[in-house]
Scaffold this motif. Structure first.
Motif, PDB file in Angstrom:
ATOM      1  N   ALA A  23       0.819  -1.216   0.000  1.00  0.00           N
ATOM      2  CA  ALA A  23       0.000   0.000   0.000  1.00  0.00           C
ATOM      3  C   ALA A  23       0.848   1.259   0.000  1.00  0.00           C
ATOM      4  O   ALA A  23       0.365   2.349  -0.296  1.00  0.00           O
ATOM      5  N   ILE A  24       2.122   1.124   0.349  1.00  0.00           N
ATOM      6  CA  ILE A  24       3.034   2.282   0.395  1.00  0.00           C
ATOM      7  C   ILE A  24       3.608   2.483  -0.999  1.00  0.00           C
ATOM      8  O   ILE A  24       4.270   1.587  -1.548  1.00  0.00           O
ATOM      9  N   ARG A  25       3.361   3.643  -1.599  1.00  0.00           N
ATOM     10  CA  ARG A  25       3.760   3.885  -2.982  1.00  0.00           C
ATOM     11  C   ARG A  25       4.763   5.024  -3.139  1.00  0.00           C
ATOM     12  O   ARG A  25       5.409   5.126  -4.172  1.00  0.00           O
ATOM     13  N   GLU A  26       4.887   5.877  -2.140  1.00  0.00           N
ATOM     14  CA  GLU A  26       5.794   7.022  -2.239  1.00  0.00           C
ATOM     15  C   GLU A  26       7.211   6.553  -1.920  1.00  0.00           C
ATOM     16  O   GLU A  26       7.447   5.925  -0.897  1.00  0.00           O
ATOM     17  N   PRO A  27       8.172   6.796  -2.812  1.00  0.00           N
ATOM     18  CA  PRO A  27       9.509   6.209  -2.652  1.00  0.00           C
ATOM     19  C   PRO A  27      10.202   6.563  -1.347  1.00  0.00           C
ATOM     20  O   PRO A  27      10.857   5.706  -0.741  1.00  0.00           O
ATOM     21  N   ARG A  28      10.073   7.828  -0.902  1.00  0.00           N
ATOM     22  CA  ARG A  28      10.755   8.192   0.353  1.00  0.00           C
ATOM     23  C   ARG A  28      10.152   7.428   1.524  1.00  0.00           C
ATOM     24  O   ARG A  28      10.868   7.019   2.442  1.00  0.00           O
ATOM     25  N   ALA A  29       8.846   7.229   1.479  1.00  0.00           N
ATOM     26  CA  ALA A  29       8.209   6.431   2.523  1.00  0.00           C
ATOM     27  C   ALA A  29       8.683   4.981   2.453  1.00  0.00           C
ATOM     28  O   ALA A  29       8.878   4.328   3.482  1.00  0.00           O
ATOM     29  N   MET A  30       8.884   4.469   1.245  1.00  0.00           N
ATOM     30  CA  MET A  30       9.387   3.099   1.085  1.00  0.00           C
ATOM     31  C   MET A  30      10.785   2.939   1.690  1.00  0.00           C
ATOM     32  O   MET A  30      11.103   1.900   2.264  1.00  0.00           O
ATOM     33  N   VAL A  31      11.612   3.985   1.556  1.00  0.00           N
ATOM     34  CA  VAL A  31      12.968   3.904   2.113  1.00  0.00           C
ATOM     35  C   VAL A  31      12.915   3.673   3.616  1.00  0.00           C
ATOM     36  O   VAL A  31      13.577   2.770   4.145  1.00  0.00           O
ATOM     37  N   SER A  32      12.111   4.466   4.324  1.00  0.00           N
ATOM     38  CA  SER A  32      12.072   4.321   5.780  1.00  0.00           C
ATOM     39  C   SER A  32      11.194   3.167   6.224  1.00  0.00           C
ATOM     40  O   SER A  32      11.602   2.344   7.056  1.00  0.00           O
ATOM     41  N   LEU A  33       9.987   3.053   5.643  1.00  0.00           N
ATOM     42  CA  LEU A  33       9.022   2.073   6.134  1.00  0.00           C
ATOM     43  C   LEU A  33       9.302   0.650   5.652  1.00  0.00           C
ATOM     44  O   LEU A  33       8.862  -0.315   6.283  1.00  0.00           O
ATOM     45  N   HIS A  34      10.009   0.509   4.536  1.00  0.00           N
ATOM     46  CA  HIS A  34      10.321  -0.817   4.013  1.00  0.00           C
ATOM     47  C   HIS A  34      11.799  -1.178   4.220  1.00  0.00           C
ATOM     48  O   HIS A  34      12.121  -2.124   4.938  1.00  0.00           O
ATOM     49  N   LEU A  35      12.689  -0.395   3.595  1.00  0.00           N
ATOM     50  CA  LEU A  35      14.108  -0.776   3.606  1.00  0.00           C
ATOM     51  C   LEU A  35      14.732  -0.628   4.994  1.00  0.00           C
ATOM     52  O   LEU A  35      15.262  -1.594   5.557  1.00  0.00           O
ATOM     53  N   LEU A  36      14.686   0.580   5.544  1.00  0.00           N
ATOM     54  CA  LEU A  36      15.373   0.819   6.814  1.00  0.00           C
ATOM     55  C   LEU A  36      14.672   0.107   7.970  1.00  0.00           C
ATOM     56  O   LEU A  36      15.327  -0.381   8.897  1.00  0.00           O
ATOM     57  N   ASP A  37      13.356   0.019   7.922  1.00  0.00           N
ATOM     58  CA  ASP A  37      12.618  -0.705   8.953  1.00  0.00           C
ATOM     59  C   ASP A  37      13.049  -2.173   8.981  1.00  0.00           C
ATOM     60  O   ASP A  37      13.261  -2.755  10.049  1.00  0.00           O
ATOM     61  N   SER A  38      13.196  -2.774   7.799  1.00  0.00           N
ATOM     62  CA  SER A  38      13.644  -4.167   7.734  1.00  0.00           C
ATOM     63  C   SER A  38      15.081  -4.314   8.224  1.00  0.00           C
ATOM     64  O   SER A  38      15.413  -5.255   8.952  1.00  0.00           O
ATOM     65  N   LEU A  39      15.937  -3.375   7.822  1.00  0.00           N
ATOM     66  CA  LEU A  39      17.360  -3.484   8.155  1.00  0.00           C
ATOM     67  C   LEU A  39      17.657  -3.177   9.618  1.00  0.00           C
ATOM     68  O   LEU A  39      18.730  -3.529  10.116  1.00  0.00           O
ATOM     69  N   ALA A  40      16.713  -2.548  10.317  1.00  0.00           N
ATOM     70  CA  ALA A  40      16.946  -2.246  11.729  1.00  0.00           C
ATOM     71  C   ALA A  40      17.156  -3.515  12.556  1.00  0.00           C
ATOM     72  O   ALA A  40      17.792  -3.479  13.607  1.00  0.00           O
ATOM     73  N   MET A  41      16.648  -4.663  12.084  1.00  0.00           N
ATOM     74  CA  MET A  41      16.808  -5.898  12.847  1.00  0.00           C
ATOM     75  C   MET A  41      18.055  -6.683  12.466  1.00  0.00           C
ATOM     76  O   MET A  41      18.352  -7.712  13.068  1.00  0.00           O
ATOM     77  N   GLN A  42      18.840  -6.162  11.487  1.00  0.00           N
ATOM     78  CA  GLN A  42      19.951  -6.968  10.988  1.00  0.00           C
ATOM     79  C   GLN A  42      21.028  -7.298  12.035  1.00  0.00           C
ATOM     80  O   GLN A  42      21.618  -8.379  11.955  1.00  0.00           O
ATOM     81  N   PRO A  43      21.292  -6.446  13.060  1.00  0.00           N
ATOM     82  CA  PRO A  43      22.290  -6.882  14.047  1.00  0.00           C
ATOM     83  C   PRO A  43      21.915  -8.194  14.741  1.00  0.00           C
ATOM     84  O   PRO A  43      22.787  -8.948  15.168  1.00  0.00           O
ATOM     85  N   PHE A  44      20.611  -8.469  14.827  1.00  0.00           N
ATOM     86  CA  PHE A  44      20.154  -9.657  15.534  1.00  0.00           C
ATOM     87  C   PHE A  44      20.020 -10.858  14.599  1.00  0.00           C
ATOM     88  O   PHE A  44      19.761 -11.970  15.051  1.00  0.00           O
ATOM     89  N   ALA A  45      20.207 -10.622  13.300  1.00  0.00           N
ATOM     90  CA  ALA A  45      20.225 -11.720  12.336  1.00  0.00           C
ATOM     91  C   ALA A  45      21.647 -12.121  11.970  1.00  0.00           C
ATOM     92  O   ALA A  45      21.856 -13.146  11.318  1.00  0.00           O
TER      93      ALA A  45
END
Length: 214
Positions: free
Chosen positions: A48-70
């Protein structure tokens, strides 16, 4: 829709990666994924998120925030991954992590296969299946999901996939104390990690669930 190669978009992603302690070299493949997602999203409505800047934070960075624990996890099943979140960003950031993208929706699974192929992700594969029907018992070090179902429901769907000693790494918004209190017998909360997502003014937590000691 702005093109994913927009310099302002790249600058925002670079700043977010730096804030997370990640290499700026991850930006090109992440933006290639974002461009592919945006293109397919016009036809298939993957997110549902279509605006690219929103995708950066809500999709990419949100997902990567857990990477230290993976880090240090050998194999991860991303249950109900949808458009590949958090599995594809994690696979890009952690080449040693073997990621299985579990998705039952045929359109989304087709997109995932195209993304894995286009991005050359040798450490990612797609399982077009409901999590509870995936016949790979004990195959994974960890399972994850991003705001999908309760902790108890996630365990009901995917606990059979965990090897002995495996963990559920559940991405949540506000700390889900009621869900933690309702964990089924045989499971306990091992840790709750607050996550800081660059560009996102909202609570995020990673809940780590393990089998209870016997």
């Amino acid at each position: 829709m702005n093109d994913a190669s927009d310099p302002a978009l790249r600058a925002e992603l670079d700043a977010g990666l730096a804030a997370l302690g990640l290499d700026a070299a991850l930006a090109p493949p992440l933006l290639a994924y974002l461009a592919l997602l945006a293109r397919w999203n016009r036809t298939y409505n993957l997110t549902a998120i279509r605006e690219p800047r929103a995708m950066v934070s809500l999709h990419l960075l949100d997902s990567l925030a857990m990477q230290p624990f993976a880090r240090g996890v050998g194999s991860l099943a991303d249950l109900g991954t949808g458009a590949g979140l958090p599995g594809i960003p994690l696979a890009i950031a952690l080449p040693s992590l073997q990621v299985t993208l579990v998705e039952s929706n045929g359109k989304k699974a087709r997109f995932l296969r195209e993304a894995v192929r286009t991005l050359g992700l040798g450490n990612a594969r797609v399982a077009e299946s409901r999590a509870e029907a995936l016949d790979q018992p004990g195959a994974f070090d960890a399972i994850t999901a991003r705001a999908m179902a309760t902790l108890a429901d996630l365990l009901a769907a995917g606990a059979h996939l965990l090897r002995p000693g495996g963990q559920l790494l559940a991405m949540k918004g506000a700390r889900p104390d009621a869900e933690i209190a309702a964990l089924p017998a045989g499971w306990h909360m091992a840790a709750v990690h607050p996550l800081a997502v660059p560009g996102l003014d909202a609570e995020r937590h990673l809940v780590v669930v393990e089998r209870a000691p016997t």
